[in-house]
Design an enzyme around this catalytic site. Structure first.
Site, mmCIF file in Angstrom:
data_model
loop_
_atom_site.group_PDB
_atom_site.id
_atom_site.type_symbol
_atom_site.label_atom_id
_atom_site.label_comp_id
_atom_site.label_asym_id
_atom_site.label_seq_id
_atom_site.Cartn_x
_atom_site.Cartn_y
_atom_site.Cartn_z
ATOM 1 N N SER A 78 -14.618 -3.014 -4.276
ATOM 2 C CA SER A 78 -13.995 -1.903 -3.560
ATOM 3 C C SER A 78 -12.812 -1.420 -4.387
ATOM 4 C CB SER A 78 -13.501 -2.381 -2.185
ATOM 5 O OG SER A 78 -12.644 -1.429 -1.581
ATOM 6 N N TYR B 205 -9.145 -8.755 3.235
ATOM 7 C CA TYR B 205 -10.130 -7.867 2.621
ATOM 8 C C TYR B 205 -9.784 -7.578 1.164
ATOM 9 C CZ TYR B 205 -13.096 -3.798 1.829
ATOM 10 O OH TYR B 205 -14.023 -2.909 1.306
#
Length: 207
Positions: free
Chosen positions: A95, A108
């Site tokens: 990401s 995350y």
């Protein structure tokens, strides 16, 4: 692209442990495939949000079990197969968060940094076997995950507007735009590309 459609088998797995992954991938390989030519290693949840001192270790483990352990276990299964055939292309999904930091999303963001590290390690380990390993790093993409993150922000409209303002192209990306980059990285058109990180973020990383 040079990837024939008939070679694809797409399966969704609930990642809870190595037994599930090995059994499922084993069934796919033994039941359908003579080789594993391409592996899109796409495991991820956003997890709970909160400041570091507020989050529990349980919440950290929840995210890591999917986003890091899941990716690692997937690699553990396909690598021996690809080594035996001396070819293959692996694409891990990290990401843009793997290159950045943002308040309230430490599990995350840590997990996506870890996927980048794992991509670089395996790319170096597997290059002598003719196996390529890369990572795609989506930014703000118009997905269900973004809807959850917007909702958890406290003001979905404000969060979306802020992200669009921080993106030079002024909008969220679409899933098919990420898929196009993934197709390229798995295809023979990227035959000399390995250990690379491809952002799909509308220019956000350049800000």
């Amino acid at each position: 692209m040079n990837i024939p459609e008939q070679v694809f088998f797409t399966y969704k797995m609930l990642i809870k442990g190595s037994a599930v992954i090995v059994r499922t991938l084993g069934d796919i390989y033994n039941g359908h495939c003579l080789t594993i030519d391409y592996f899109a290693n796409n495991a991820g949840i956003e997890g709970p949000s909160g400041l570091v001192e507020e989050l529990s270790v349980k919440s950290l483990d929840l995210v890591y079990n999917v986003n890091v352990r899941g990716v690692f276990l997937g690699l553990q299964y396909v690598i021996p197969v690809m080594k035996k055939q001396k070819s293959g292309a692996i694409l891990n999904t990290s990401s843009l968060a793997g290159l950045m930091g943002a308040p309230g999303m430490s599990p995350y963001i840590m997990s996506k940094h870890a996927v980048i590290g794992l991509t670089r390690v395996t790319a170096n380990e597997l290059a002598p076997f003719g196996i390529r390993v890369n990572a795609v790093l989506p930014g703000t993409i118009n997905t269900q995950m973004m809807r959850k993150i917007e909702k958890n922000s406290g003001s979905a409209d404000d969060f979306k507007a802020a992200n669009e303002a921080a993106t030079p192209m002024g909008r969220y990306g679409e899933p098919q735009e990420v898929a196009a980059v993934m197709n390229f990285l798995l295809s023979e058109e990227a035959s000399f590309v390995t250990a690379s990180l491809y952002t799909v973020d509308g220019g956000m990383i350049g800000q």
